[in-house]
Motif scaffolding. Sequence first.
Motif, mmCIF file in Angstrom:
data_model
loop_
_atom_site.group_PDB
_atom_site.id
_atom_site.type_symbol
_atom_site.label_atom_id
_atom_site.label_comp_id
_atom_site.label_asym_id
_atom_site.label_seq_id
_atom_site.Cartn_x
_atom_site.Cartn_y
_atom_site.Cartn_z
ATOM 1 N N LEU A 10 0.823 -1.212 0.000
ATOM 2 C CA LEU A 10 0.000 0.000 0.000
ATOM 3 C C LEU A 10 0.856 1.260 0.000
ATOM 4 C CD1 LEU A 10 -2.593 -1.014 2.724
ATOM 5 C CD2 LEU A 10 -2.955 -0.982 0.259
ATOM 6 N N ALA A 11 1.911 1.240 0.784
ATOM 7 C CA ALA A 11 2.760 2.429 0.919
ATOM 8 C C ALA A 11 4.095 2.027 1.502
ATOM 9 C CB ALA A 11 2.089 3.468 1.824
ATOM 10 N N GLU A 12 5.105 2.831 1.236
ATOM 11 C CA GLU A 12 6.432 2.634 1.815
ATOM 12 C C GLU A 12 6.961 3.981 2.289
ATOM 13 O OE1 GLU A 12 10.681 0.372 0.945
ATOM 14 O OE2 GLU A 12 9.241 0.660 -0.695
ATOM 15 N N LEU A 13 7.351 4.014 3.555
ATOM 16 C CA LEU A 13 7.913 5.232 4.130
ATOM 17 C C LEU A 13 9.416 5.058 4.256
ATOM 18 C CD1 LEU A 13 5.331 5.918 6.999
ATOM 19 C CD2 LEU A 13 5.296 6.751 4.637
ATOM 20 N N LYS A 14 10.148 6.072 3.839
ATOM 21 C CA LYS A 14 11.605 6.027 3.895
ATOM 22 C C LYS A 14 12.106 7.190 4.734
ATOM 23 C CE LYS A 14 11.778 4.051 -0.763
ATOM 24 N NZ LYS A 14 12.317 4.179 -2.136
ATOM 25 N N PRO A 15 13.198 6.978 5.490
ATOM 26 C CA PRO A 15 13.739 8.081 6.284
ATOM 27 C C PRO A 15 14.295 9.160 5.379
ATOM 28 C CG PRO A 15 15.209 6.183 6.353
ATOM 29 C CD PRO A 15 13.956 5.731 5.659
ATOM 30 N N GLN A 45 13.004 4.870 12.878
ATOM 31 C CA GLN A 45 13.552 4.920 11.521
ATOM 32 C C GLN A 45 15.070 4.976 11.482
ATOM 33 O OE1 GLN A 45 12.042 8.629 9.744
ATOM 34 N NE2 GLN A 45 13.932 9.596 10.326
ATOM 35 N N GLY A 46 15.720 4.701 12.611
ATOM 36 C CA GLY A 46 17.178 4.743 12.643
ATOM 37 C C GLY A 46 17.686 6.123 12.978
ATOM 38 N N HIS A 47 19.000 6.220 13.190
ATOM 39 C CA HIS A 47 19.650 7.498 13.499
ATOM 40 C C HIS A 47 19.006 8.175 14.704
ATOM 41 C CE1 HIS A 47 21.876 6.976 9.808
ATOM 42 N NE2 HIS A 47 20.742 6.817 9.162
ATOM 43 N N GLY A 345 -7.449 -4.567 11.862
ATOM 44 C CA GLY A 345 -7.292 -5.485 10.749
ATOM 45 C C GLY A 345 -7.145 -4.792 9.410
ATOM 46 N N GLY A 346 -6.789 -5.598 8.395
ATOM 47 C CA GLY A 346 -6.707 -5.102 7.024
ATOM 48 C C GLY A 346 -5.350 -4.620 6.586
ATOM 49 N N VAL A 347 -4.431 -4.371 7.518
ATOM 50 C CA VAL A 347 -3.105 -3.829 7.175
ATOM 51 C C VAL A 347 -2.044 -4.462 8.073
ATOM 52 C CG1 VAL A 347 -1.637 -1.758 7.146
ATOM 53 C CG2 VAL A 347 -3.998 -1.617 6.332
ATOM 54 N N ILE A 348 -0.883 -4.771 7.480
ATOM 55 C CA ILE A 348 0.302 -5.201 8.221
ATOM 56 C C ILE A 348 1.407 -4.190 7.961
ATOM 57 C CG2 ILE A 348 2.064 -6.999 8.511
ATOM 58 C CD1 ILE A 348 0.053 -8.999 7.392
ATOM 59 N N ALA A 349 2.103 -3.766 9.012
ATOM 60 C CA ALA A 349 3.270 -2.895 8.874
ATOM 61 C C ALA A 349 4.524 -3.718 9.121
ATOM 62 C CB ALA A 349 3.203 -1.736 9.865
ATOM 63 N N THR A 350 5.548 -3.525 8.267
ATOM 64 C CA THR A 350 6.823 -4.221 8.431
ATOM 65 C C THR A 350 7.960 -3.211 8.431
ATOM 66 O OG1 THR A 350 6.993 -4.564 6.025
ATOM 67 C CG2 THR A 350 5.997 -6.334 7.322
ATOM 68 N N GLY A 351 8.994 -3.492 9.215
ATOM 69 C CA GLY A 351 10.183 -2.647 9.262
ATOM 70 C C GLY A 351 11.379 -3.395 8.701
ATOM 71 N N THR A 352 12.338 -2.656 8.118
ATOM 72 C CA THR A 352 13.467 -3.277 7.434
ATOM 73 C C THR A 352 14.805 -2.756 7.951
ATOM 74 O OG1 THR A 352 13.629 -1.631 5.659
ATOM 75 C CG2 THR A 352 12.024 -3.396 5.362
ATOM 76 N N ARG A 353 15.873 -3.439 7.532
ATOM 77 C CA ARG A 353 17.223 -3.051 7.955
ATOM 78 C C ARG A 353 17.666 -1.701 7.418
ATOM 79 N NH1 ARG A 353 20.290 -6.408 10.719
ATOM 80 N NH2 ARG A 353 19.736 -8.609 10.809
ATOM 81 N N ASP A 354 17.087 -1.265 6.298
ATOM 82 C CA ASP A 354 17.498 0.023 5.730
ATOM 83 C C ASP A 354 16.670 1.181 6.251
ATOM 84 O OD1 ASP A 354 15.167 -0.610 4.455
ATOM 85 O OD2 ASP A 354 16.045 -0.850 2.458
ATOM 86 N N GLY A 355 15.879 0.943 7.299
ATOM 87 C CA GLY A 355 15.137 2.037 7.915
ATOM 88 C C GLY A 355 13.792 2.321 7.295
ATOM 89 N N HIS A 356 13.325 1.450 6.392
ATOM 90 C CA HIS A 356 12.041 1.678 5.729
ATOM 91 C C HIS A 356 10.904 1.004 6.498
ATOM 92 C CE1 HIS A 356 14.010 2.393 1.507
ATOM 93 N NE2 HIS A 356 14.680 2.961 2.482
#
Length: 404
Positions: A10-15, A45-47, A345-356
């Motif tokens: 649905l969307a991706e947030l980046k630092p 989001q890191g930093h 319900g309806g949405v899952i949020a995931t976090g990644t090693r690159d801060g996304h």
Amino acid sequence: MEAGEEPLLLAELKPGRPHQFDWKSSCETWSVAFSPDGSWFAWSQGHCIVKLIPWPLEEQFIPKGFEAKSRSSKNDTKGRGSPKEKTLDCGQIVWGLAFSPWPSPPSRKLWARHHPQVPDISCLILATGLNDGQIKIWEVQTGLLLLNLSGHQDVVRDLSFTPSGSLILVSASRDKTLRIWDLNKHGKQIQVLSGHLQWVYCCSISPDCSMLCSAAGEKSVFLWSMRSYTLIRKLEGHQSSVVSCDFSPDSALLVTASYDTNVIMWDPYTGERLRSLHHTQLEPAMDDSDVHVSSLRSVCFSPEGLYLATVADDRLLRIWALELKAPVAFAPMTNGLCCTFFPHGGVIATGTRDGHVQFWTAPRVLSSLKHLCRKALRSFLTTYQVLALPIPKKMKEFLTYRTF
């Protein structure tokens, strides 16, 4: 998404552009969290930065028909304007995040009137666990720092509030302990739980507030009583370090995820192992030495208790139906570290090693009347109490999740 469909991004947030530090700072998103009422999303989001974002996101990112059933949004918009995105500079790498339940009990306001020297934390708050062992407590609406809790000697890896609204906070740390804090009493430390021999990665409190599960870099997980703060039992069955755990919404099930590529589903009341979910690699490894390619990072229950989500090192988000042994859906994601469901319900949020942070569609299902009855009963009946009921054996098996 309907049951059986693949999750859609649905969307991706980046630092934004990282700040310049004199020392190397972590950029990983170790933790993501929704507030229990679904009105806020927090993202490490890191930093050293935590982003507090009003939910839902902009309309173009939200699937049609999705609504955030927010109790606090009405309060936010009445007289104070719409909630604004906030940036919390924690000064240290942020590992753990936890929102308090909403709203706080009325007794808290009465108590605060008689203790004016203590900060008023009858609002929605966010706890952040830091690299130096500190825990910072923030007011979500204003972004102000309320308390700073000291006691841990190493990284605070995870945090969990009691769902009852009592403002009891549990912290898990690399110093091999868990600590219990009472935010109603100026963040007083009321208990230290010792016994783990490795870093404690994860802590989860059962929705009925009776049990606490902790997972460390060990093959067993510990179950503690939240009433006496004593060890109930160790659950043994994994072949490698356990790194994540979560209770079902009715407290009747516990899932644990390990580097051994398995999720184990337990009955926390009896300690019985009910099922294992094995994470098979979809594509052959290029290198035989890559033995941990399917190592698990995170597991969580969906809010209605019918699905699980897992994140593994094989670059896949998996969604599992409670009664099936194979995943019902996959989504490709790189370097995933954590996952959580939206409370409604309806949405899952995931976090990644690159801060996304990535937001995925999740199954939206209408629970059967049978499951709703089971969920309601198991919210206040233990397994032993169910087994003692004068009802048919098949009904007992269903109520205790023995029909898999």
